[in-house]
Design a protein around this motif. Sequence first.
Motif, PDB file in Angstrom:
ATOM      1  N   GLU A  39      11.705 -13.077  14.701  1.00 49.46           N
ATOM      2  CA  GLU A  39      12.607 -13.052  13.560  1.00 49.46           C
ATOM      3  C   GLU A  39      13.031 -14.465  13.202  1.00 49.46           C
ATOM      4  O   GLU A  39      13.114 -15.335  14.067  1.00 49.46           O
ATOM      5  CB  GLU A  39      13.851 -12.222  13.867  1.00 49.46           C
ATOM      6  CG  GLU A  39      13.555 -10.756  14.034  1.00 49.46           C
ATOM      7  CD  GLU A  39      14.802  -9.951  14.278  1.00 49.46           C
ATOM      8  OE1 GLU A  39      15.690  -9.949  13.402  1.00 49.46           O
ATOM      9  OE2 GLU A  39      14.892  -9.319  15.342  1.00 49.46           O
ATOM     10  N   TRP A  41      16.210 -16.331  11.301  1.00 47.49           N
ATOM     11  CA  TRP A  41      17.558 -16.195  10.757  1.00 47.49           C
ATOM     12  C   TRP A  41      17.958 -17.532  10.171  1.00 47.49           C
ATOM     13  O   TRP A  41      18.002 -18.533  10.886  1.00 47.49           O
ATOM     14  CB  TRP A  41      18.542 -15.781  11.852  1.00 47.49           C
ATOM     15  CG  TRP A  41      18.356 -14.371  12.290  1.00 47.49           C
ATOM     16  CD1 TRP A  41      17.432 -13.890  13.176  1.00 47.49           C
ATOM     17  CD2 TRP A  41      19.108 -13.251  11.844  1.00 47.49           C
ATOM     18  NE1 TRP A  41      17.567 -12.536  13.307  1.00 47.49           N
ATOM     19  CE2 TRP A  41      18.598 -12.113  12.506  1.00 47.49           C
ATOM     20  CE3 TRP A  41      20.172 -13.095  10.958  1.00 47.49           C
ATOM     21  CZ2 TRP A  41      19.108 -10.843  12.304  1.00 47.49           C
ATOM     22  CZ3 TRP A  41      20.677 -11.821  10.770  1.00 47.49           C
ATOM     23  CH2 TRP A  41      20.150 -10.718  11.421  1.00 47.49           C
ATOM     24  N   VAL A  43      21.080 -19.307   8.717  1.00 48.71           N
ATOM     25  CA  VAL A  43      22.527 -19.091   8.744  1.00 48.71           C
ATOM     26  C   VAL A  43      23.228 -20.293   8.135  1.00 48.71           C
ATOM     27  O   VAL A  43      22.981 -21.433   8.534  1.00 48.71           O
ATOM     28  CB  VAL A  43      23.025 -18.880  10.193  1.00 48.71           C
ATOM     29  CG1 VAL A  43      24.523 -18.629  10.212  1.00 48.71           C
ATOM     30  CG2 VAL A  43      22.272 -17.720  10.854  1.00 48.71           C
ATOM     31  N   CYS A  60      14.590 -19.305   2.592  1.00 53.89           N
ATOM     32  CA  CYS A  60      14.471 -17.921   3.046  1.00 53.89           C
ATOM     33  C   CYS A  60      13.564 -17.125   2.108  1.00 53.89           C
ATOM     34  O   CYS A  60      12.688 -16.386   2.562  1.00 53.89           O
ATOM     35  CB  CYS A  60      15.857 -17.298   3.131  1.00 53.89           C
ATOM     36  SG  CYS A  60      15.859 -15.608   3.756  1.00 53.89           S
ATOM     37  N   HIS A  75      15.841 -13.272   7.622  1.00 55.33           N
ATOM     38  CA  HIS A  75      17.216 -12.935   7.279  1.00 55.33           C
ATOM     39  C   HIS A  75      17.981 -14.176   6.803  1.00 55.33           C
ATOM     40  O   HIS A  75      17.794 -15.267   7.331  1.00 55.33           O
ATOM     41  CB  HIS A  75      17.949 -12.376   8.499  1.00 55.33           C
ATOM     42  CG  HIS A  75      17.179 -11.337   9.240  1.00 55.33           C
ATOM     43  ND1 HIS A  75      17.157 -10.020   8.864  1.00 55.33           N
ATOM     44  CD2 HIS A  75      16.392 -11.431  10.338  1.00 55.33           C
ATOM     45  CE1 HIS A  75      16.394  -9.341   9.703  1.00 55.33           C
ATOM     46  NE2 HIS A  75      15.918 -10.175  10.598  1.00 55.33           N
ATOM     47  N   VAL A  77      22.028 -15.293   6.241  1.00 49.48           N
ATOM     48  CA  VAL A  77      23.412 -14.898   6.494  1.00 49.48           C
ATOM     49  C   VAL A  77      24.327 -16.045   6.092  1.00 49.48           C
ATOM     50  O   VAL A  77      24.097 -17.197   6.464  1.00 49.48           O
ATOM     51  CB  VAL A  77      23.643 -14.582   7.992  1.00 49.48           C
ATOM     52  CG1 VAL A  77      25.106 -14.275   8.263  1.00 49.48           C
ATOM     53  CG2 VAL A  77      22.763 -13.431   8.447  1.00 49.48           C
ATOM     54  N   ILE A 101      24.114 -11.430  17.019  1.00 51.96           N
ATOM     55  CA  ILE A 101      22.752 -11.396  16.478  1.00 51.96           C
ATOM     56  C   ILE A 101      21.774 -11.957  17.512  1.00 51.96           C
ATOM     57  O   ILE A 101      20.729 -11.360  17.791  1.00 51.96           O
ATOM     58  CB  ILE A 101      22.672 -12.182  15.147  1.00 51.96           C
ATOM     59  CG1 ILE A 101      23.417 -11.430  14.044  1.00 51.96           C
ATOM     60  CG2 ILE A 101      21.217 -12.450  14.761  1.00 51.96           C
ATOM     61  CD1 ILE A 101      23.624 -12.229  12.762  1.00 51.96           C
TER      62      ILE A 101
END
Length: 115
Positions: A39, A41, A43, A60, A75, A77, A101
């Motif tokens: 994954e 992420w 952020v 992203c 993802h 965030v 997470i």
Amino acid sequence: LSCVNAESGLMLSPEEVKQCSPITHVAAIQQLIRTTGCELWIVVGEFDSPQFIAQSFHFCKRVSQNMKHESELVHFVKVDNKDHFTVAEELYDTEYQISKILEGMIQKHVEASSR
């Protein structure tokens, strides 16, 4: 990174700036996600600069392009009341949103490895 003046302490050449930019490595990152199922992420904090947030969101979206079902592994965030420095500083707190997470990602990996 290109918004930072390379002469103001980083001392990076234009080519080094380009190589440090994650957007330069989108194809390699997509391949890594496809082959490993890892994954990604991205952020950011609410108090980060609008440019930083926009660049992160664009990155992203670029990684998610042409990814079919693997796009579910990418993802974005935005953490309320933080900037990217405080996002990192608070990882020690096990109740922190981002810590949870990370814990979930580690748990999935451990479970998959034990099969």
